[in-house]
Design an enzyme around this catalytic site. Structure first.
Site, mmCIF file in Angstrom:
data_model
loop_
_atom_site.group_PDB
_atom_site.id
_atom_site.type_symbol
_atom_site.label_atom_id
_atom_site.label_comp_id
_atom_site.label_asym_id
_atom_site.label_seq_id
_atom_site.Cartn_x
_atom_site.Cartn_y
_atom_site.Cartn_z
ATOM 1 N N SER A 165 0.839 -1.200 0.000
ATOM 2 C CA SER A 165 0.000 0.000 0.000
ATOM 3 C C SER A 165 0.869 1.243 0.000
ATOM 4 O O SER A 165 1.930 1.282 0.641
ATOM 5 C CB SER A 165 -0.877 0.012 1.252
ATOM 6 O OG SER A 165 -1.482 1.275 1.394
ATOM 7 N N LYS A 179 2.511 -3.271 5.518
ATOM 8 C CA LYS A 179 2.504 -3.209 4.054
ATOM 9 C C LYS A 179 3.908 -3.043 3.483
ATOM 10 O O LYS A 179 4.208 -3.553 2.396
ATOM 11 C CB LYS A 179 1.595 -2.066 3.582
ATOM 12 C CG LYS A 179 0.108 -2.338 3.818
ATOM 13 C CD LYS A 179 -0.317 -3.654 3.191
ATOM 14 C CE LYS A 179 -1.782 -3.754 2.872
ATOM 15 N NZ LYS A 179 -2.153 -5.092 2.385
ATOM 16 N N TYR A 230 -0.512 -0.486 9.945
ATOM 17 C CA TYR A 230 -0.816 -0.918 8.568
ATOM 18 C C TYR A 230 0.361 -0.617 7.628
ATOM 19 O O TYR A 230 0.760 -1.464 6.818
ATOM 20 C CB TYR A 230 -2.075 -0.174 8.139
ATOM 21 C CG TYR A 230 -2.601 -0.473 6.759
ATOM 22 C CD1 TYR A 230 -3.327 -1.629 6.507
ATOM 23 C CD2 TYR A 230 -2.403 0.430 5.717
ATOM 24 C CE1 TYR A 230 -3.848 -1.876 5.245
ATOM 25 C CE2 TYR A 230 -2.922 0.190 4.449
ATOM 26 C CZ TYR A 230 -3.640 -0.963 4.218
ATOM 27 O OH TYR A 230 -4.147 -1.215 2.970
#
Ligand code: NAI
Length: 301
Positions: free
Chosen positions: A153, A170, A166
């Site tokens: 991401s 990622k 996150y």
């Protein structure tokens, strides 16, 4: 141009009960792949579970004449990962493609992030990709063929407020992809990563006015290409969404080499910092060996 086909290929797609994963499952099945539709069937924050999300996608594939089985295991444990790949081996005799796509969000500013919010996000995204890809890699190594895709991401590659858990997971996936690309090279296992942007339940409130332009189906063609027999690319990262396809890479600047034998001070570094940072003449190393080769050349000057 002939069609890219997936006849006699088995593809495992994690988190394929909705959003992006569902589009991959439908399109790969349409092109002849046998699909394992994995989905835990919970909410976007990782709570809950159920069988209906995966079942609906399997039914849709079958109704269109394709072949698919559902798997409801969580990718976030070693047993779950093993079970996902076992579904493919039991139902279809092997696994050729793994698309690590399952994901959740627990956004929080760094100062407020709890250990639980860190753990669950790392477990699903990063550890989950280890747990599913490792048993698959063993099968692929024996067969001498494999395609592994990791879903990274922009939140981790470029940074985003409130997504330390996150973003770290990622970017960790990029590291995993780089290493597996190196380890998989001699077994014809190709590994790549994507950083998608699409309107799904995970992002519908975040994308604002761009949302209508960001169909999940606009990510699918890159995924179908990268996971195909025809694609020899490996070790690469792509940004994809809304019809734009671009490469993201980790580059190394030409940098500044201190005078041979000189003792470099912090002030010397400060004086050369623009040269050190200057992207002109950068290279994209394909392994640590590659970077060491560049360093060794500089040392021999
Ligand atoms: P989504 O929420 O629609 O899809 C994620 C799927 O993963 C869900 O169906 C969910 O049930 C499943 N899942 C969650 N935890 C699981 C577990 N432990 N085991 C198995 N399945 C599980 O969201 P979306 O957007 O389709 O996300 C797909 C991937 O793309 C995720 O990895 C996400 O982080 C990534 N991504 C999406 C972006 C976007 O713009 N939509 C941006 C960047 C990355």
């Amino acid at each position: 141009m002939t069609d890219i086909r997936y006849d006699n290929r088995v593809a495992v797609i994690t988190g394929a009960g909705g959003g992006l994963g569902k589009t991959y499952a439908l399109e790969l099945a349409r092109r002849g792949a046998k699909i394992v539709v994995n989905d835990l069937g919970g909410k976007a924050d990782g709570t809950g579970a159920g069988t209906s999300m995966a079942d609906l996608v399997v039914n849709e594939i079958k109704a269109a004449g394709g072949q698919a089985v559902a798997n409801y295991d969580s990718v976030s444990t070693p047993e779950g990962g093993e079970a996902v790949i076992k579904s493919a081996v039991d139902a279809f005799g092997g696994v050729d493609v793994v698309i690590n796509n399952a994901g959740i969000l627990r956004d929080k500013t760094f100062v407020k992030l709890t250990p639980e919010e860190l753990a669950i996000v790392l477990d699903v995204h990063l550890r989950g990709a280890f747990y599913v890809s490792q048993p698959a890699f063993r099968v692929m190594k024996d067969k001498g063929y494999g395609r592994l895709l990791f879903t990274s991401s922009a939140a981790g590659i470029f940074g985003n407020f409130g997504q330390s858990n996150y973003g770290a997971a990622k970017m960790g996936l990029v590291g995993l992809m780089h290493v597996l690309a190196v380890e998989g090279a001699k077994y014809n296992i190709r590994c790549n990563a994507i950083a998608p942007t699409a309107r799904t339940r995970m992002t519908e409130e975040l994308l604002g006015p761009m949302a209508p332009l960001l169909d999940p189906e606009s990510v699918t063609p890159l995924v179908v290409y990268l996971c195909s027999e025809r694609c020899e690319l490996t070790h690469e990262i792509f940004s994809v969404g809304g019809g734009r396809f671009a490469r993201i890479f980790v580059g190394l600047t030409a940098g500044w080499m201190a005078e041979k034998g000189s003792k470099v001070s912090a002030e010397d570094v400060e004086a050369h910092v623009e040269r050190i940072r200057d992207p002109e003449g950068y290279t994209i190393p394909t392994s640590i060996t590659d970077e060491l080769r560049i360093l060794s050349k500089a040392l021999r000057r």
